[in-house]
Design an enzyme around this catalytic site. Structure first.
Site, PDB file in Angstrom:
ATOM      1  N   GLY A  46       0.876  -1.180   0.000  1.00  0.00           N
ATOM      2  CA  GLY A  46       0.000   0.000   0.000  1.00  0.00           C
ATOM      3  C   GLY A  46       0.906   1.220   0.000  1.00  0.00           C
ATOM      4  O   GLY A  46       1.256   1.756   1.045  1.00  0.00           O
ATOM      5  N   GLY A  81       0.595   4.405  -0.988  1.00  0.00           N
ATOM      6  CA  GLY A  81      -0.050   5.690  -1.254  1.00  0.00           C
ATOM      7  C   GLY A  81       0.735   6.770  -0.542  1.00  0.00           C
ATOM      8  O   GLY A  81       1.976   6.803  -0.597  1.00  0.00           O
ATOM      9  N   MET A 114       1.192   7.541   2.848  1.00  0.00           N
ATOM     10  CA  MET A 114       2.054   7.113   3.955  1.00  0.00           C
ATOM     11  C   MET A 114       3.083   6.075   3.501  1.00  0.00           C
ATOM     12  O   MET A 114       4.263   6.157   3.854  1.00  0.00           O
ATOM     13  CB  MET A 114       1.203   6.521   5.084  1.00  0.00           C
ATOM     14  CG  MET A 114       0.358   7.525   5.811  1.00  0.00           C
ATOM     15  SD  MET A 114       1.332   8.758   6.702  1.00  0.00           S
ATOM     16  CE  MET A 114       1.819   7.841   8.149  1.00  0.00           C
ATOM     17  N   ASN A 133      -4.474   3.441  10.783  1.00  0.00           N
ATOM     18  CA  ASN A 133      -5.424   3.924  11.788  1.00  0.00           C
ATOM     19  C   ASN A 133      -6.457   2.831  12.087  1.00  0.00           C
ATOM     20  O   ASN A 133      -6.587   1.858  11.353  1.00  0.00           O
ATOM     21  CB  ASN A 133      -6.134   5.186  11.277  1.00  0.00           C
ATOM     22  CG  ASN A 133      -5.245   6.410  11.426  1.00  0.00           C
ATOM     23  OD1 ASN A 133      -4.413   6.487  12.332  1.00  0.00           O
ATOM     24  ND2 ASN A 133      -5.427   7.374  10.544  1.00  0.00           N
ATOM     25  N   LYS A 190      -6.065   7.665  19.390  1.00  0.00           N
ATOM     26  CA  LYS A 190      -6.154   8.130  17.999  1.00  0.00           C
ATOM     27  C   LYS A 190      -7.506   7.742  17.393  1.00  0.00           C
ATOM     28  O   LYS A 190      -8.093   8.504  16.624  1.00  0.00           O
ATOM     29  CB  LYS A 190      -4.994   7.572  17.164  1.00  0.00           C
ATOM     30  CG  LYS A 190      -4.822   8.322  15.865  1.00  0.00           C
ATOM     31  CD  LYS A 190      -3.496   8.087  15.186  1.00  0.00           C
ATOM     32  CE  LYS A 190      -3.382   8.980  13.959  1.00  0.00           C
ATOM     33  NZ  LYS A 190      -2.405   8.510  12.985  1.00  0.00           N
ATOM     34  N   ASN A 205     -10.151  10.312  15.762  1.00  0.00           N
ATOM     35  CA  ASN A 205     -10.651  10.123  14.399  1.00  0.00           C
ATOM     36  C   ASN A 205     -12.153   9.866  14.375  1.00  0.00           C
ATOM     37  O   ASN A 205     -12.856  10.327  13.462  1.00  0.00           O
ATOM     38  CB  ASN A 205      -9.919   8.963  13.708  1.00  0.00           C
ATOM     39  CG  ASN A 205      -8.505   9.343  13.313  1.00  0.00           C
ATOM     40  OD1 ASN A 205      -8.216  10.512  13.092  1.00  0.00           O
ATOM     41  ND2 ASN A 205      -7.614   8.373  13.229  1.00  0.00           N
TER      42      ASN A 205
HETATM   43  P1  NAD Z   1      -3.691   6.173   0.636  1.00  0.00           P
HETATM   44  O1  NAD Z   1      -5.066   5.980   0.128  1.00  0.00           O
HETATM   45  O2  NAD Z   1      -2.904   7.361   0.193  1.00  0.00           O
HETATM   46  O3  NAD Z   1      -2.810   4.884   0.310  1.00  0.00           O
HETATM   47  C1  NAD Z   1      -3.330   3.581   0.326  1.00  0.00           C
HETATM   48  C2  NAD Z   1      -2.724   2.846  -0.857  1.00  0.00           C
HETATM   49  O4  NAD Z   1      -3.123   1.475  -0.794  1.00  0.00           O
HETATM   50  C3  NAD Z   1      -3.191   3.383  -2.214  1.00  0.00           C
HETATM   51  O5  NAD Z   1      -2.069   3.760  -2.990  1.00  0.00           O
HETATM   52  C4  NAD Z   1      -3.941   2.213  -2.845  1.00  0.00           C
HETATM   53  O6  NAD Z   1      -3.786   2.124  -4.249  1.00  0.00           O
HETATM   54  C5  NAD Z   1      -3.271   1.040  -2.143  1.00  0.00           C
HETATM   55  N1  NAD Z   1      -4.048  -0.194  -2.202  1.00  0.00           N
HETATM   56  C6  NAD Z   1      -5.406  -0.376  -2.173  1.00  0.00           C
HETATM   57  N2  NAD Z   1      -5.693  -1.687  -2.290  1.00  0.00           N
HETATM   58  C7  NAD Z   1      -4.505  -2.335  -2.386  1.00  0.00           C
HETATM   59  C8  NAD Z   1      -4.155  -3.705  -2.540  1.00  0.00           C
HETATM   60  N3  NAD Z   1      -5.086  -4.670  -2.610  1.00  0.00           N
HETATM   61  N4  NAD Z   1      -2.837  -4.021  -2.631  1.00  0.00           N
HETATM   62  C9  NAD Z   1      -1.888  -3.057  -2.557  1.00  0.00           C
HETATM   63  N5  NAD Z   1      -2.165  -1.745  -2.429  1.00  0.00           N
HETATM   64  C10 NAD Z   1      -3.464  -1.394  -2.341  1.00  0.00           C
HETATM   65  O7  NAD Z   1      -3.804   6.134   2.221  1.00  0.00           O
HETATM   66  P2  NAD Z   1      -2.810   6.784   3.303  1.00  0.00           P
HETATM   67  O8  NAD Z   1      -3.234   8.177   3.585  1.00  0.00           O
HETATM   68  O9  NAD Z   1      -1.414   6.497   2.909  1.00  0.00           O
HETATM   69  O10 NAD Z   1      -3.209   5.941   4.600  1.00  0.00           O
HETATM   70  C11 NAD Z   1      -2.782   4.586   4.787  1.00  0.00           C
HETATM   71  C12 NAD Z   1      -3.131   4.174   6.219  1.00  0.00           C
HETATM   72  O11 NAD Z   1      -2.398   4.998   7.138  1.00  0.00           O
HETATM   73  C13 NAD Z   1      -4.602   4.353   6.599  1.00  0.00           C
HETATM   74  O12 NAD Z   1      -4.981   3.375   7.528  1.00  0.00           O
HETATM   75  C14 NAD Z   1      -4.624   5.721   7.255  1.00  0.00           C
HETATM   76  O13 NAD Z   1      -5.724   5.886   8.143  1.00  0.00           O
HETATM   77  C15 NAD Z   1      -3.297   5.697   7.998  1.00  0.00           C
HETATM   78  N6  NAD Z   1      -2.690   7.007   8.283  1.00  0.00           N
HETATM   79  C16 NAD Z   1      -2.661   7.997   7.350  1.00  0.00           C
HETATM   80  C17 NAD Z   1      -2.026   9.195   7.654  1.00  0.00           C
HETATM   81  C18 NAD Z   1      -1.891  10.315   6.629  1.00  0.00           C
HETATM   82  O14 NAD Z   1      -1.485  11.421   6.995  1.00  0.00           O
HETATM   83  N7  NAD Z   1      -2.156  10.081   5.363  1.00  0.00           N
HETATM   84  C19 NAD Z   1      -1.446   9.381   8.909  1.00  0.00           C
HETATM   85  C20 NAD Z   1      -1.469   8.311   9.830  1.00  0.00           C
HETATM   86  C21 NAD Z   1      -2.101   7.133   9.509  1.00  0.00           C
END
Ligand code: NAD
Length: 306
Positions: A7, A9, A11, A104, A186, A190
């Site tokens: 994943g 994205g 983070m 999260n 957290k 949230n």
């Molecule tokens: P995001 O949506 O930017 O990234 C998630 C990624 O997972 C995407 O690129 C998506 O294409 C990928 N994905 C979906 N299905 C998949 C699969 N089957 N196989 C592989 N990849 C797949 O999300 P994010 O903001 O990076 O958040 C990720 C986690 O971290 C969440 O649980 C979020 O709550 C938590 N989080 C986010 C932040 C933040 O600031 N963004 C901070 C702390 C915690």
């Protein structure tokens, strides 16, 4: 270390970029073809307070294309995609592979435990923020920390090595046997702000346009903390309430991720946040009417045809 980021994205790419900069062998695993292609072609463009740079020593592929077992897999999909992602990424899961979730919500331990023994599953919480503005480009500004532990609360060599690795990448990590309090705090934050903004389409700052907004947020915090206490977890209501008040006053224009997901027509992480809290509340016979009401409203939004 051989590290797979499952994943990649906002983070996952930020963590992957920082770990690659610390000279670990990092593979980004994602299903987003445009992001993978951009990273393979141009490198990962990473913007932090130290400036903007391109990280090139990263592999990027789909989960089912990775065949080499990793030492560590850091799971950073949204929570509802964890199990499918780990199933597809079986090629990186060897007998010694450790799994870490800093996602999260609740239920991350149980999801990871389907794929590795408890002493190789680590969970935690991070205050690092990250954004992905376009394929191949992520940013993270300000500072953050990571607190983590093993799922069975033992202090293992893998845990020590993971803490050292994250610290070596400048990500400020500590092993914390009391991480459950931080995870529930957290979740309480949230469950309040993410959901209220998702349902009302208010920014965080808009929630103080009437006194009801703050009052509602603090009621949700109190409900979630009561459920944590019923489970023997020492979440600190005053601490979360202070964080909520700070966010309301200082993060005025911020759109929490759940609101961003609603606006983009994507499914939200509501089940891992309010959904899991309501389930735990029912088991403990505690009423959580505000948290439960918001759960049903966000479920309705999620169920709209996309
Ligand atoms: P995001 O949506 O930017 O990234 C998630 C990624 O997972 C995407 O690129 C998506 O294409 C990928 N994905 C979906 N299905 C998949 C699969 N089957 N196989 C592989 N990849 C797949 O999300 P994010 O903001 O990076 O958040 C990720 C986690 O971290 C969440 O649980 C979020 O709550 C938590 N989080 C986010 C932040 C933040 O600031 N963004 C901070 C702390 C915690």
């Amino acid at each position: 270390m051989q590290i797979a980021i499952l994943g990649a994205g906002a983070m996952g790419s930020f963590f992957g970029g920082r770990l690659a900069e610390a000279n670990h062998a990092v593979t980004l695993l994602d299903v987003d073809e445009a992001h993978l292609a951009s990273v393979r072609r141009d490198g990962l463009r990473l913007s932090t307070d130290s400036g903007e740079r391109v990280v090139r020593n990263l592999a990027a592929m789909k989960p089912d294309e990775a065949m080499e077992p990793a030492d560590l897999v850091i799971v950073f999909t949204k929570t509802m995609h964890t199990s499918a992602a780990l199933t597809a990424a079986r090629g990186v899961l060897g007998p010694q592979t450790a799994l870490l979730s800093l996602q999260n919500g609740l239920g991350n331990t149980e999801r990871l435990a389907q794929f590795a023994a408890p002493e190789r599953v680590m969970i935690g919480v991070t205050t690092w923020p990250a954004d992905k503005s376009e394929p191949g480009r992520v940013s993270s500004h300000g500072n953050g920390t990571i607190r983590l532990m093993t799922a069975n609360a033992t202090r293992t060599p893998t845990l020590e090595q993971t803490v050292d690795t994250l610290n070596g990448a400048g990500l400020t990590c500590t092993a914390d046997p009391d991480v459950w309090a931080a995870i529930w705090e957290k979740v309480a934050f949230n469950a309040a702000l993410n959901c209220l903004c998702a349902v009302t389409q208010c920014t965080v700052g808009d929630l103080i346009n009437t006194p009801d907004g703050e009052a509602l947020a603090l009621k949700i915090v109190a409900e979630v903390v009561a459920v944590a206490h019923a489970r023997g977890i020492a979440a600190d209501e005053a601490h979360v309430a202070a964080n909520v008040r700070y966010a309301l006053a200082h993060h005025g224009t911020h759109r929490p991720s759940m609101l961003q997901d609603v606006l983009a027509g994507r499914r939200t992480e509501i089940e891992a946040i309010n959904g899991a809290v309501v389930e735990a509340a029912h088991s403990a016979r505690i009423a959580v009417p505000y948290t439960e009401g918001l759960l049903h409203l966000v479920r309705l939004i999620d169920a709209r045809p996309h």
